[in-house]
Design a protein around this motif. Structure first.
Motif, mmCIF file in Angstrom:
data_model
loop_
_atom_site.group_PDB
_atom_site.id
_atom_site.type_symbol
_atom_site.label_atom_id
_atom_site.label_comp_id
_atom_site.label_asym_id
_atom_site.label_seq_id
_atom_site.Cartn_x
_atom_site.Cartn_y
_atom_site.Cartn_z
ATOM 1 N N VAL A 62 23.758 19.942 89.718
ATOM 2 C CA VAL A 62 24.741 20.238 90.768
ATOM 3 C C VAL A 62 25.651 19.035 91.021
ATOM 4 O O VAL A 62 26.879 19.167 91.133
ATOM 5 N N ILE A 63 25.066 17.857 91.111
ATOM 6 C CA ILE A 63 25.843 16.644 91.386
ATOM 7 C C ILE A 63 26.797 16.344 90.238
ATOM 8 O O ILE A 63 27.980 16.033 90.451
ATOM 9 N N ILE A 64 26.307 16.424 88.998
ATOM 10 C CA ILE A 64 27.157 16.146 87.826
ATOM 11 C C ILE A 64 28.296 17.152 87.741
ATOM 12 O O ILE A 64 29.464 16.782 87.504
ATOM 13 N N PHE A 65 27.974 18.437 87.945
ATOM 14 C CA PHE A 65 29.008 19.471 87.896
ATOM 15 C C PHE A 65 30.075 19.229 88.959
ATOM 16 O O PHE A 65 31.280 19.325 88.681
ATOM 17 N N SER A 66 29.644 18.894 90.163
ATOM 18 C CA SER A 66 30.592 18.641 91.255
ATOM 19 C C SER A 66 31.464 17.431 90.946
ATOM 20 O O SER A 66 32.674 17.440 91.206
ATOM 21 N N PHE A 67 30.854 16.387 90.400
ATOM 22 C CA PHE A 67 31.609 15.171 90.071
ATOM 23 C C PHE A 67 32.714 15.471 89.059
ATOM 24 O O PHE A 67 33.881 15.086 89.261
ATOM 25 N N TYR A 68 32.374 16.157 87.973
ATOM 26 C CA TYR A 68 33.369 16.453 86.936
ATOM 27 C C TYR A 68 34.400 17.471 87.414
ATOM 28 O O TYR A 68 35.566 17.419 87.007
ATOM 29 N N LEU A 69 33.988 18.376 88.257
ATOM 30 C CA LEU A 69 34.928 19.350 88.809
ATOM 31 C C LEU A 69 35.987 18.643 89.657
ATOM 32 O O LEU A 69 37.191 18.914 89.526
ATOM 33 N N LEU A 70 35.549 17.734 90.518
ATOM 34 C CA LEU A 70 36.481 16.992 91.358
ATOM 35 C C LEU A 70 37.378 16.083 90.511
ATOM 36 O O LEU A 70 38.568 15.925 90.806
ATOM 37 N N MET A 71 36.826 15.492 89.468
ATOM 38 C CA MET A 71 37.638 14.627 88.616
ATOM 39 C C MET A 71 38.692 15.434 87.860
ATOM 40 O O MET A 71 39.844 15.003 87.731
ATOM 41 N N THR A 72 38.319 16.618 87.377
ATOM 42 C CA THR A 72 39.283 17.489 86.697
ATOM 43 C C THR A 72 40.398 17.904 87.641
ATOM 44 O O THR A 72 41.581 17.916 87.265
ATOM 45 N N LEU A 73 40.033 18.230 88.887
ATOM 46 C CA LEU A 73 41.032 18.583 89.891
ATOM 47 C C LEU A 73 41.964 17.405 90.155
ATOM 48 O O LEU A 73 43.188 17.560 90.247
ATOM 49 N N GLY A 74 41.392 16.210 90.273
ATOM 50 C CA GLY A 74 42.202 15.019 90.522
ATOM 51 C C GLY A 74 43.145 14.719 89.370
ATOM 52 O O GLY A 74 44.319 14.366 89.588
ATOM 53 N N ILE A 75 42.673 14.860 88.145
ATOM 54 C CA ILE A 75 43.528 14.619 86.971
ATOM 55 C C ILE A 75 44.678 15.618 86.932
ATOM 56 O O ILE A 75 45.832 15.264 86.652
ATOM 57 N N SER A 76 44.375 16.878 87.240
ATOM 58 C CA SER A 76 45.416 17.909 87.259
ATOM 59 C C SER A 76 46.484 17.593 88.300
ATOM 60 O O SER A 76 47.688 17.706 88.029
ATOM 61 N N LEU A 77 46.065 17.173 89.485
ATOM 62 C CA LEU A 77 47.023 16.814 90.532
ATOM 63 C C LEU A 77 47.833 15.583 90.130
ATOM 64 O O LEU A 77 49.048 15.515 90.368
ATOM 65 N N GLY A 78 47.158 14.599 89.517
ATOM 66 C CA GLY A 78 47.842 13.372 89.117
ATOM 67 C C GLY A 78 48.917 13.607 88.072
ATOM 68 O O GLY A 78 49.971 12.960 88.094
ATOM 69 N N LYS A 79 48.676 14.519 87.146
ATOM 70 C CA LYS A 79 49.663 14.801 86.115
ATOM 71 C C LYS A 79 50.864 15.582 86.655
ATOM 72 O O LYS A 79 51.966 15.504 86.111
#
Length: 364
Positions: free
Chosen positions: A316-333
């Motif tokens: 759960v923790i790993i999935f949440s971490f990568y999900l938030l990072m993917t969201l952040g990368i999408s917003l950053g681009k």
């Protein structure tokens, strides 16, 4: 003295689990790369040296991807195992604080993060560049070279035709070479009554005798230049002139920063460079954030809690971490001013979640 023994004990438990889980994750992820490398090797007929070099250069990238996940799982399994055996209760009863218990785990997290910072920012991009260069080299090589008479052999910009060939001596008769220009029309034709063909791994050498060469005039395409020759030696490379675009992932962080400062770039490219830099460092520092979140959860698990719960929380923790990072990368681009900070979203969220869990744990 007791603290030193305890530090070695818990660090050894963590590192043992970390090594085992890391090995499993690397094997699983590496097998996917292995299949792709072998597929290219079989398709283009590369050597075993090429295969070994490709796989070796994939190791840093696979390690950077596997290590944070392995560390996260190892933390919770370590704490769950200590809880099952009553060791956490015994340590607390012996006067050890939560901070003292976490200290060896934090030390391991810091060391791992330092290693990941170096790998992610400099080592992995260079290794990835070598992997891409090896793949381009394999795909640009003409591998299916079967010297057979009465057959046109495609050698990139040249076509070779041999009327008769002695397979033992490679002596040939009635040889014709045709070279085409960019439009596909014949630009150069070479005919020889006899000659010899020398085939190596990188080129085909031709020793031609008693022939004629005819070439289109560069100034007047309707005219041609012809010449007879007694002896003519020609070497044709088995590598096509193939170029590729440079990818963001193969540039070191230093190079990305240099290009951002000194090279005119469009907004989309600048955002991509910035998010890439942030993403690398977020991944490198992820063991620290995962430690902050995982430890209070591990301390909260009771003596009767099985390691299965530790594994579940890890997923759960790993999935949440990568999900938030993917969201952040999408917003950053998409949004320029968020290019640097947006990928740090899982770090920010993890810090506040970990702070809340720690407060809740310490207030119990």
């Amino acid at each position: 003295m007791h603290l030193s023994i305890f530090t070695k004990y818990i660090a050894k438990s963590l590192l043992t689990l970390f090594a085992g889980i890391l090995g499993i994750l690397i094997f699983v992820i590496f097998m996917n790369h292995f299949i792709r490398v072998m597929d290219i090797a079989m398709t283009y007929g590369t050597s075993w040296t090429w295969v070994a070099s490709s796989l070796l250069n994939l190791v840093p990238d696979v390690f950077c991807l596997s290590a944070p996940m392995a560390f996260q799982i190892a933390i919770l399994l370590t704490l769950t195992g200590m809880s099952e055996q009553g060791e956490l209760i015994a340590l607390r009863a012996a006067g050890f604080s939560f901070q003292e218990i976490v200290r060896p785990l934090a030390g391991c997290a810091v060391v791992l993060s330092v290693i990941l910072v170096i790998l992610s920012n400099w080592v992995t991009p260079r290794s990835y560049q070598r992997v891409l260069n090896l793949r381009t080299e394999a795909r640009s090589k003409i591998t299916k070279v079967n010297l057979e008479p009465h057959t046109f052999l495609n050698l990139g910009e040249w076509e070779l035709y041999i009327e008769d060939l002695d397979p033992k001596t490679n002596e040939a008769r009635q040889i014709q070479l045709i070279r085409k220009n960019d439009s596909g029309a014949q630009s150069t034709t070479v005919n020889a009554a006899r000659g010899k063909v020398l085939l190596t791994d990188t080129a085909i050498g031709l020793e031609l005798h008693d022939g004629q060469m005819r070439r289109l005039d560069d100034k007047d395409p309707s005219a041609f230049i012809a010449a007879n020759f007694d002896d003519y030696t020609l070497q044709i490379s088995l590598f096509k002139n193939k170029t590729r675009d440079v990818r963001v992932g193969e540039m070191t962080t230093t190079k990305l920063l240099r290009r951002l400062r000194h090279t005119p770039l469009d907004a989309s490219t600048r955002n991509e460079y910035r998010t890439e830099i942030s993403m690398r460092n977020v991944m490198a520092l992820s063991p620290l954030i995962l430690l902050i979140v995982s430890c209070p959860i591990g301390f909260s698990l009771g003596k009767r809690t099985s390691k299965g719960w530790g594994m579940l929380f890890s997923v759960v923790i790993i999935f949440s971490f990568y999900l938030l990072m993917t969201l952040g990368i999408s917003l950053g681009k998409k949004i320029g001013w968020l290019a640097y900070p947006a990928p740090w979203l899982p770090v920010l969220v993890g810090f506040f979640v970990g702070r809340y869990l720690w407060k809740k744990r310490l207030n119990i």
